[in-house]
Scaffold this motif. Sequence first.
Motif, short mmCIF file in Angstrom:
data_model
loop_
_atom_site.label_atom_id
_atom_site.label_comp_id
_atom_site.label_asym_id
_atom_site.label_seq_id
_atom_site.Cartn_x
_atom_site.Cartn_y
_atom_site.Cartn_z
N LYS A 22 42.46 43.34 35.23
CA LYS A 22 41.87 44.48 34.51
C LYS A 22 42.17 44.44 33.02
CE LYS A 22 40.99 46.18 38.68
NZ LYS A 22 39.66 46.04 39.31
N LEU A 23 43.13 43.59 32.59
CA LEU A 23 43.53 43.53 31.18
C LEU A 23 42.36 43.14 30.28
CD1 LEU A 23 47.01 41.76 31.54
CD2 LEU A 23 46.60 44.16 31.00
N PRO A 24 42.32 43.62 29.02
CA PRO A 24 43.31 44.48 28.36
C PRO A 24 43.19 45.94 28.80
CG PRO A 24 41.50 44.05 26.87
CD PRO A 24 41.23 43.23 28.11
N LEU A 25 44.34 46.62 28.79
CA LEU A 25 44.40 48.03 29.17
C LEU A 25 45.19 48.81 28.12
CD1 LEU A 25 45.34 47.57 32.95
CD2 LEU A 25 43.13 48.39 32.11
N TRP A 26 44.90 50.11 28.06
CA TRP A 26 45.62 51.00 27.15
C TRP A 26 46.14 52.19 27.94
CZ3 TRP A 26 41.56 48.03 25.95
CH2 TRP A 26 41.64 47.24 24.78
N ARG A 41 47.24 57.03 33.79
CA ARG A 41 45.80 56.87 33.57
C ARG A 41 45.61 55.77 32.54
NH1 ARG A 41 43.07 62.35 32.40
NH2 ARG A 41 43.54 61.90 30.21
N LEU A 42 44.85 54.74 32.91
CA LEU A 42 44.66 53.56 32.08
C LEU A 42 43.21 53.45 31.63
CD1 LEU A 42 46.65 51.15 34.40
CD2 LEU A 42 47.43 51.91 32.16
N TYR A 83 56.49 57.99 24.21
CA TYR A 83 56.72 56.60 23.84
C TYR A 83 55.51 55.69 24.11
CZ TYR A 83 61.72 57.02 22.83
OH TYR A 83 62.93 57.32 22.25
N LEU A 84 54.74 55.98 25.17
CA LEU A 84 53.77 54.99 25.64
C LEU A 84 52.30 55.37 25.48
CD1 LEU A 84 55.51 53.91 28.98
CD2 LEU A 84 55.78 52.92 26.70
N SER A 85 51.96 56.66 25.43
CA SER A 85 50.54 57.05 25.32
C SER A 85 49.92 56.42 24.08
CB SER A 85 50.41 58.57 25.27
OG SER A 85 50.67 59.12 26.53
N GLY A 86 48.76 55.79 24.26
CA GLY A 86 48.09 55.09 23.17
C GLY A 86 48.51 53.65 23.03
N GLY A 87 49.56 53.24 23.75
CA GLY A 87 50.02 51.87 23.67
C GLY A 87 49.13 50.90 24.43
N LYS A 88 49.16 49.64 24.04
CA LYS A 88 48.35 48.61 24.69
C LYS A 88 49.22 47.82 25.68
CE LYS A 88 45.41 44.59 23.82
NZ LYS A 88 44.82 43.69 22.80
N VAL A 89 48.70 47.64 26.89
CA VAL A 89 49.41 46.84 27.89
C VAL A 89 49.22 45.37 27.54
CG1 VAL A 89 49.66 46.30 30.34
CG2 VAL A 89 49.02 48.62 29.65
N LEU A 101 58.10 45.33 39.20
CA LEU A 101 56.88 45.15 38.42
C LEU A 101 57.17 45.59 36.99
CD1 LEU A 101 53.91 44.34 38.75
CD2 LEU A 101 53.37 46.73 39.15
N ILE A 102 56.82 44.75 36.02
CA ILE A 102 57.15 45.01 34.62
C ILE A 102 55.87 45.07 33.79
CG2 ILE A 102 58.44 44.23 32.61
CD1 ILE A 102 60.29 42.70 34.52
N PHE A 103 55.71 46.17 33.04
CA PHE A 103 54.61 46.33 32.09
C PHE A 103 55.18 46.13 30.69
CE2 PHE A 103 50.87 48.37 34.23
CZ PHE A 103 51.37 48.32 35.52
N ASP A 104 54.64 45.18 29.94
CA ASP A 104 54.97 45.03 28.51
C ASP A 104 53.92 45.82 27.72
OD1 ASP A 104 56.00 41.52 28.73
OD2 ASP A 104 57.01 43.39 29.25
N ILE A 105 54.38 46.80 26.93
CA ILE A 105 53.46 47.73 26.26
C ILE A 105 53.75 47.72 24.76
CG2 ILE A 105 52.69 50.13 26.11
CD1 ILE A 105 53.77 50.38 29.06
N GLY A 106 52.75 47.40 23.97
CA GLY A 106 52.89 47.40 22.52
C GLY A 106 52.38 48.69 21.92
N LYS A 107 53.18 49.27 21.02
CA LYS A 107 52.76 50.49 20.32
C LYS A 107 53.27 50.40 18.88
CE LYS A 107 52.55 55.51 20.66
NZ LYS A 107 52.97 56.73 21.41
N GLY A 108 52.33 50.32 17.95
CA GLY A 108 52.71 50.10 16.57
C GLY A 108 53.34 48.73 16.43
N THR A 109 54.50 48.69 15.81
CA THR A 109 55.20 47.42 15.62
C THR A 109 56.23 47.15 16.71
OG1 THR A 109 56.85 48.51 14.23
CG2 THR A 109 54.93 47.56 13.11
N LEU A 110 56.33 48.08 17.69
CA LEU A 110 57.35 47.97 18.73
C LEU A 110 56.76 47.54 20.07
CD1 LEU A 110 59.37 51.22 17.95
CD2 LEU A 110 59.90 48.89 17.21
N THR A 111 57.59 46.96 20.89
CA THR A 111 57.20 46.60 22.26
C THR A 111 58.18 47.25 23.23
OG1 THR A 111 56.28 44.47 21.58
CG2 THR A 111 56.86 44.72 23.91
#
Length: 634
Positions: A22-26, A41-42, A83-89, A101-111
């Motif tokens: 399903k990627l990319p997801l937000w 909700r993705l 921390y995570l809403s609006g972040g990209k998976v 199960l691990i989700f790596d989520i990027g938001k701004g300059t942080l992961t």
Amino acid sequence: MATTQGMSGIDVRSVTYELCGKLPLWIDKIYQFETRTLGIRLNGEEHAKFLLLIEAGRRVHLVKNFPTPPKNPPQFAMFLRKYLSGGKVLAIRQHGLERILIFDIGKGTLTYRLIIELFDEGNVILTDESYRIIKPLRHHRFKDRDIVPDAIYALSVTDPTGSLENLAITLAGDDRDLVRALAISCMLGGTYAEYVCRTAGIDKAMPALKADPGLLFKALTSLFDKVQHHVHPILSGTSCEPVILTPEPGSPSNETNRFSGFSEALEAFYPMTKAEKVRVASKPKFSDVEKIRKYQESAIKKFDEKIKKTEEIVAAIYENYQFVVHLISSLDTASKRLSWQEIEHHLRDTSSADAKRIVTFYPDEAAVEVDIGKKVKIFVHESIEQNAGRYYDIIKKFKKKKEGALRAMKTVKTKKKTIHRTIVPMKKLWYHRFRWFVTSDNIVVLGGRDASQNEELVKKYMAGGDLFVHADVHGASVVIVKGKTERMDEVAQFAASYSGAWRSGHFSADVYSALPTQVSKTPESGEFVSRGSFIVRGERTYYRDVPLAIGIGLILEPQAAVIGGPSSVIHSRTKIFAELKPGQFEPNDVAKKVLRILRQNVSPDEEKLLKGILNTDSVAAFVPPGGSDISGMK
């Protein structure tokens, strides 16, 4: 395979691959419905929407609808939103074959990393990029790791199934038989471990260290390929599987349903959460008569639609009479001198308008599907009247079904409403594979079933605040008390009963306790310490002439299970109970006798619901080694 207790590592692998597709997801919004149940909700590309349901310690998969969330979101849900809403998976991955199960989520300059644990009681943990814990759903301190803010979340270093080299090292260091090594050390579980052995053509009972890792790794790779790329989920009464495994010769298939995706099957398999039940309860309720009538009306509507559609097909056949007759004649003649592959190849290459009306070829049935306003299957060795007759038979069948449904609607009778009791099985915890019981003051006590488990308990699970307990006889379980208890009489009876004293027919035994620092595997010079044995140095606390007795009982609330341990503990916690003392009957016979006693004290309806809980194996797990008599019951 997924069971009511939770998903296996193979199931997690299948769901992980499904989610990666399903990627990319937000991350849109995060909800918390119950203590351990969350929803994310993705958003995907091209306005795609997905709903991910997480039940810590049990399951994670996509669902069609979420339960109604609480009006005031819990603190943890609000924290994750921040921390995570609006972040990209960025990535979704499973750690080895573990239920993580691990989700790596990027938001701004942080992961950030959102870690979902599906083993034991489970957890949902937010960490930074370096795995430093920001906040977990549940704070917990274990012997070898802490799940608290600012601690580092530790993952195992090697994956036994990750490479041929890793598998070879794992098997070479395992002294169990092959199927158990694969099931436990490689985290495959019993069903998939046996499947890998069958696929590799290796005897499952052979020692793991003598097995060919090359053949096993090839079988493992084939299994992983199936659960990732060739998913055909099935649902049975006791399990949900991502693929249909090749059954052993003579074994029946448990397949009952097929689904388009594994998440869809998991959603159908798992019972509703409490929040979902509340939501369903708020919907309008219908009487039994109304439910039956609605079902019958829906069935009649479907029959009418099928009849209408089939009548239109018959009409299309006769409206295109000349074309159909010519098609049958041409293909019947051609099939006598050419193969169906040659016929299809020839017709696909021709520019004839009639040939292009052929949609699909069915060589095994000597038939083709043609587009004559309706898509119709034509059998080329039958006349046009015989082909039409096939569809007339379908019309007759559904008209007969419709007549039956109409008759049934006139004779609907209300059935006496019965109230069915809900029985929830006790969740399988990590220590249930050992001998175990919980003292009257709620302290967990563990005992080894054999030398291997004795070693494991001391080396892996004995911590500084625990207590080491052992019967003062040769051949006894190592007993570990996980905390401080005021009921050492119960612990001593547990240790004495699961010892060689029972097997020798004694009715009492001496027991001693010591601190973990007094227990060692290092012998004196010239001495040898066998597997499962230990050296205890320093002063010990003794409990003299401890009576031998074990109780086995059945609890139904809050969760159903067969439990065993010191007689006084089991007697106080169960309404259905049998007491054992050293005697003449073999363990298997005693287990069957106790099972009969327990079954006699439940209703027929309860016995059906307890089928997977109340059985010989669950009772035998608590029967001491050696002869026994049943001295009491209630």
